[in-house]
Design a protein around this motif. Structure first.
Motif, PDB file in Angstrom:
ATOM      1  N   LEU A   1       1.059  -1.067  -0.025  1.00 14.70           N
ATOM      2  CA  LEU A   1       0.079   0.030   0.089  1.00 14.70           C
ATOM      3  C   LEU A   1       1.140   1.332  -0.134  1.00 14.70           C
ATOM      4  CD1 LEU A   1      -2.731   1.555   0.456  1.00 14.70           C
ATOM      5  CD2 LEU A   1      -2.441   1.300   2.889  1.00 14.70           C
ATOM      6  N   VAL A   2       0.606   2.036  -0.980  1.00  9.92           N
ATOM      7  CA  VAL A   2       1.512   3.273  -0.810  1.00  9.92           C
ATOM      8  C   VAL A   2       0.436   4.478  -1.120  1.00  9.92           C
ATOM      9  CG1 VAL A   2       3.068   4.778  -2.461  1.00  9.92           C
ATOM     10  CG2 VAL A   2       3.456   2.437  -2.332  1.00  9.92           C
ATOM     11  N   THR A   3       0.470   5.539  -0.304  1.00 15.03           N
ATOM     12  CA  THR A   3      -0.371   6.505  -0.258  1.00 15.03           C
ATOM     13  C   THR A   3       0.272   7.801  -0.026  1.00 15.03           C
ATOM     14  OG1 THR A   3      -2.054   5.334   1.154  1.00 15.03           O
ATOM     15  CG2 THR A   3      -2.261   7.513   1.413  1.00 15.03           C
ATOM     16  N   ASN A   4       0.018   8.633  -1.269  1.00 13.91           N
ATOM     17  CA  ASN A   4       0.828   9.922  -1.093  1.00 13.91           C
ATOM     18  C   ASN A   4      -0.479  11.086  -1.030  1.00 13.91           C
ATOM     19  OD1 ASN A   4       2.032  12.191  -1.431  1.00 13.91           O
ATOM     20  ND2 ASN A   4       2.751  11.958  -3.412  1.00 13.91           N
ATOM     21  N   ASP A   5      -0.689  11.343   0.321  1.00 16.25           N
ATOM     22  CA  ASP A   5      -1.866  12.384   0.368  1.00 16.25           C
ATOM     23  C   ASP A   5      -1.732  13.725  -0.392  1.00 16.25           C
ATOM     24  OD1 ASP A   5      -3.173  10.586   2.265  1.00 16.25           O
ATOM     25  OD2 ASP A   5      -2.061  11.435   4.007  1.00 16.25           O
ATOM     26  N   ALA A   6      -0.982  14.485  -0.237  1.00 16.00           N
ATOM     27  CA  ALA A   6      -0.820  15.586  -0.875  1.00 16.00           C
ATOM     28  C   ALA A   6       0.283  16.195  -1.408  1.00 16.00           C
ATOM     29  CB  ALA A   6      -1.469  16.948  -0.269  1.00 16.00           C
ATOM     30  N   ASP A   7       1.589  15.489  -0.969  1.00 12.59           N
ATOM     31  CA  ASP A   7       2.974  15.772  -1.356  1.00 12.59           C
ATOM     32  C   ASP A   7       3.315  15.511  -3.197  1.00 12.59           C
ATOM     33  OD1 ASP A   7       3.606  16.484   1.020  1.00 12.59           O
ATOM     34  OD2 ASP A   7       4.100  14.602   1.468  1.00 12.59           O
ATOM     35  N   SER A   8       3.930  16.510  -3.441  1.00  8.80           N
ATOM     36  CA  SER A   8       4.437  16.430  -4.891  1.00  8.80           C
ATOM     37  C   SER A   8       5.786  15.516  -4.968  1.00  8.80           C
ATOM     38  CB  SER A   8       4.912  17.757  -5.707  1.00  8.80           C
ATOM     39  OG  SER A   8       3.444  18.667  -5.747  1.00  8.80           O
ATOM     40  N   VAL A   9       5.952  14.593  -6.046  1.00 10.76           N
ATOM     41  CA  VAL A   9       6.960  13.902  -6.443  1.00 10.76           C
ATOM     42  C   VAL A   9       7.596  14.318  -7.542  1.00 10.76           C
ATOM     43  CG1 VAL A   9       8.105  11.538  -6.601  1.00 10.76           C
ATOM     44  CG2 VAL A   9       6.013  12.034  -4.918  1.00 10.76           C
ATOM     45  N   ASN A  10       8.823  14.819  -7.515  1.00  8.58           N
ATOM     46  CA  ASN A  10       9.404  15.254  -8.591  1.00  8.58           C
ATOM     47  C   ASN A  10      10.914  14.248  -8.838  1.00  8.58           C
ATOM     48  OD1 ASN A  10       7.838  17.347  -9.690  1.00  8.58           O
ATOM     49  ND2 ASN A  10       8.320  18.253  -7.819  1.00  8.58           N
ATOM     50  N   THR A  11      10.964  13.647  -9.659  1.00  8.68           N
ATOM     51  CA  THR A  11      11.827  12.555  -9.878  1.00  8.68           C
ATOM     52  C   THR A  11      12.344  12.466 -11.410  1.00  8.68           C
ATOM     53  OG1 THR A  11      12.613  10.471  -9.265  1.00  8.68           O
ATOM     54  CG2 THR A  11      10.558  10.729  -9.946  1.00  8.68           C
ATOM     55  N   ALA A  12      13.746  12.028 -11.369  1.00  4.43           N
ATOM     56  CA  ALA A  12      14.399  11.636 -12.670  1.00  4.43           C
ATOM     57  C   ALA A  12      14.258  10.435 -13.151  1.00  4.43           C
ATOM     58  CB  ALA A  12      16.063  11.900 -12.596  1.00  4.43           C
ATOM     59  N   ALA A  13      13.358   9.542 -12.445  1.00  6.47           N
ATOM     60  CA  ALA A  13      13.026   8.147 -12.640  1.00  6.47           C
ATOM     61  C   ALA A  13      11.742   7.813 -12.469  1.00  6.47           C
ATOM     62  CB  ALA A  13      13.942   7.225 -12.177  1.00  6.47           C
ATOM     63  N   THR A  14      11.261   7.212 -11.624  1.00  2.00           N
ATOM     64  CA  THR A  14       9.710   6.606 -11.426  1.00  2.00           C
ATOM     65  C   THR A  14       9.520   7.087 -10.287  1.00  2.00           C
ATOM     66  OG1 THR A  14      10.437   4.402 -12.461  1.00  2.00           O
ATOM     67  CG2 THR A  14       8.762   4.360 -10.945  1.00  2.00           C
ATOM     68  N   GLY A  15       8.421   7.632 -10.408  1.00  2.10           N
ATOM     69  CA  GLY A  15       7.683   8.367  -9.014  1.00  2.10           C
ATOM     70  C   GLY A  15       7.261   7.495  -8.171  1.00  2.10           C
ATOM     71  N   VAL A  16       6.435   6.415  -8.298  1.00  4.90           N
ATOM     72  CA  VAL A  16       5.968   5.137  -7.372  1.00  4.90           C
ATOM     73  C   VAL A  16       6.175   4.119  -8.094  1.00  4.90           C
ATOM     74  CG1 VAL A  16       4.128   4.267  -6.217  1.00  4.90           C
ATOM     75  CG2 VAL A  16       4.333   6.807  -6.201  1.00  4.90           C
ATOM     76  N   ASN A  17       6.940   3.124  -7.446  1.00  3.19           N
ATOM     77  CA  ASN A  17       7.240   1.742  -7.832  1.00  3.19           C
ATOM     78  C   ASN A  17       6.733   0.891  -6.778  1.00  3.19           C
ATOM     79  OD1 ASN A  17       8.098  -0.784  -8.787  1.00  3.19           O
ATOM     80  ND2 ASN A  17      10.125  -0.013  -9.312  1.00  3.19           N
ATOM     81  N   ALA A  18       5.350   0.378  -7.006  1.00  6.57           N
ATOM     82  CA  ALA A  18       4.981  -0.734  -5.969  1.00  6.57           C
ATOM     83  C   ALA A  18       4.782  -1.924  -6.590  1.00  6.57           C
ATOM     84  CB  ALA A  18       3.518   0.022  -5.387  1.00  6.57           C
ATOM     85  N   GLN A  19       5.717  -3.051  -6.172  1.00  7.61           N
ATOM     86  CA  GLN A  19       5.404  -4.260  -6.908  1.00  7.61           C
ATOM     87  C   GLN A  19       5.745  -5.408  -6.025  1.00  7.61           C
ATOM     88  OE1 GLN A  19       7.994  -4.999 -10.509  1.00  7.61           O
ATOM     89  NE2 GLN A  19       8.669  -2.944 -10.078  1.00  7.61           N
ATOM     90  N   ILE A  20       4.842  -6.676  -6.398  1.00  5.53           N
ATOM     91  CA  ILE A  20       5.227  -7.983  -5.517  1.00  5.53           C
ATOM     92  C   ILE A  20       5.702  -8.981  -6.655  1.00  5.53           C
ATOM     93  CG2 ILE A  20       3.848  -9.994  -4.616  1.00  5.53           C
ATOM     94  CD1 ILE A  20       1.872  -7.831  -3.539  1.00  5.53           C
ATOM     95  N   ILE A  21       6.898  -9.419  -6.306  1.00  2.00           N
ATOM     96  CA  ILE A  21       7.693 -10.011  -7.357  1.00  2.00           C
ATOM     97  C   ILE A  21       7.273 -11.714  -7.029  1.00  2.00           C
ATOM     98  CG2 ILE A  21      10.016 -10.764  -8.183  1.00  2.00           C
ATOM     99  CD1 ILE A  21       8.991  -7.772  -8.422  1.00  2.00           C
ATOM    100  N   ASN A  22       6.893 -12.070  -5.930  1.00  2.00           N
ATOM    101  CA  ASN A  22       6.821 -13.385  -5.655  1.00  2.00           C
ATOM    102  C   ASN A  22       5.476 -13.880  -6.190  1.00  2.00           C
ATOM    103  OD1 ASN A  22       6.224 -15.884  -4.457  1.00  2.00           O
ATOM    104  ND2 ASN A  22       7.097 -15.475  -2.366  1.00  2.00           N
ATOM    105  N   GLY A  23       5.498 -14.834  -7.160  1.00  2.00           N
ATOM    106  CA  GLY A  23       4.215 -15.326  -7.576  1.00  2.00           C
ATOM    107  C   GLY A  23       3.463 -16.361  -6.575  1.00  2.00           C
ATOM    108  N   ASN A  24       3.789 -16.556  -5.530  1.00  2.00           N
ATOM    109  CA  ASN A  24       3.046 -17.330  -4.603  1.00  2.00           C
ATOM    110  C   ASN A  24       2.324 -16.203  -3.536  1.00  2.00           C
ATOM    111  OD1 ASN A  24       3.361 -19.935  -5.539  1.00  2.00           O
ATOM    112  ND2 ASN A  24       5.661 -19.499  -4.302  1.00  2.00           N
ATOM    113  N   ASN A  25       2.537 -14.883  -3.720  1.00  2.00           N
ATOM    114  CA  ASN A  25       1.995 -13.898  -2.918  1.00  2.00           C
ATOM    115  C   ASN A  25       0.572 -13.477  -3.330  1.00  2.00           C
ATOM    116  OD1 ASN A  25       1.499 -11.205  -1.573  1.00  2.00           O
ATOM    117  ND2 ASN A  25       3.685 -11.098  -1.341  1.00  2.00           N
ATOM    118  N   SER A  26      -0.446 -13.754  -2.432  1.00  2.00           N
ATOM    119  CA  SER A  26      -1.763 -13.248  -2.713  1.00  2.00           C
ATOM    120  C   SER A  26      -2.261 -11.965  -2.207  1.00  2.00           C
ATOM    121  CB  SER A  26      -2.767 -14.259  -2.179  1.00  2.00           C
ATOM    122  OG  SER A  26      -2.589 -14.058  -0.700  1.00  2.00           O
ATOM    123  N   GLY A  27      -1.320 -11.175  -1.923  1.00  7.10           N
ATOM    124  CA  GLY A  27      -1.440  -9.692  -1.472  1.00  7.10           C
ATOM    125  C   GLY A  27      -1.883  -8.860  -2.789  1.00  7.10           C
TER     126      GLY A  27
END
Length: 168
Positions: A3-29
């Motif tokens: 869970l990623v929550t950004n309430d009101a802040d600005s994100v300025n970046t030279a790459a990816t702003g938010v990177n939220a991943q589940i890599i494990n294939g057995n993960n049900s989340g």
């Protein structure tokens, strides 16, 4: 779960702003990104992805901007995603994708939502009501595809300013 929550802040970046991943294939989340602030990224605004069996939800009222360079035609891999506003990818055998909210989304490809696994019968819904702006010359407004038997629904979007717009 992620869970990623950004309430009101600005994100300025030279790459990816938010990177939220589940890599494990057995993960049900589930992967949830609630973006209320503004993201300005030179590559990908938001990556929300799972190889597991949970669902993906990207929501919020914040504007999301990805890069304007050439997008990568390999839509299914978070590792190769480039110049996208919102990239949502489900690689597992179950779990759907929902991209919603009200902010403006832009990038060479504004929204990419993909289910890669042919055994996945879950659905994709893109109903983000903010404007969609393609910043490159050969980009897509919205790409929503599934390799499985689920449905793909794109509705409720604002103005789409793009060289091409497709759902299928």
């Amino acid at each position: 779960s992620v869970l990623v929550t950004n309430d009101a802040d600005s994100v300025n970046t030279a790459a990816t702003g938010v990177n939220a991943q589940i890599i494990n294939g057995n993960n049900s989340g589930n992967v949830t990104v609630d973006q209320e602030g503004t993201i300005n990224a030179s590559d990908v605004g938001i990556i929300a992805a799972t190889n597991g069996t949970g669902s993906i939800l990207v929501e919020g009222a914040g504007d999301v901007t990805g890069g304007s360079g050439a997008a990568n035609p390999t839509y299914g891999s978070p590792a190769t995603a480039a110049n996208v506003g919102i990239f949502a990818n489900q690689g597992g055998t179950s779990g759907g994708i929902h991209v919603t909210g009200t902010g403006t989304t832009s990038g060479n490809d504004a929204i990419l939502a993909t289910i890669d696994n042919s055994a996945n019968t879950s659905n994709i819904v893109v109903d983000r009501s903010g404007d969609i702006a393609v910043s490159g010359t050969a980009g897509w407004g919205i790409v929503a595809t599934t390799a499985g038997a689920g449905t793909v629904t794109v509705e409720g979007t604002g103005t789409i300013a793009a060289s091409t717009s497709v759902a299928g």
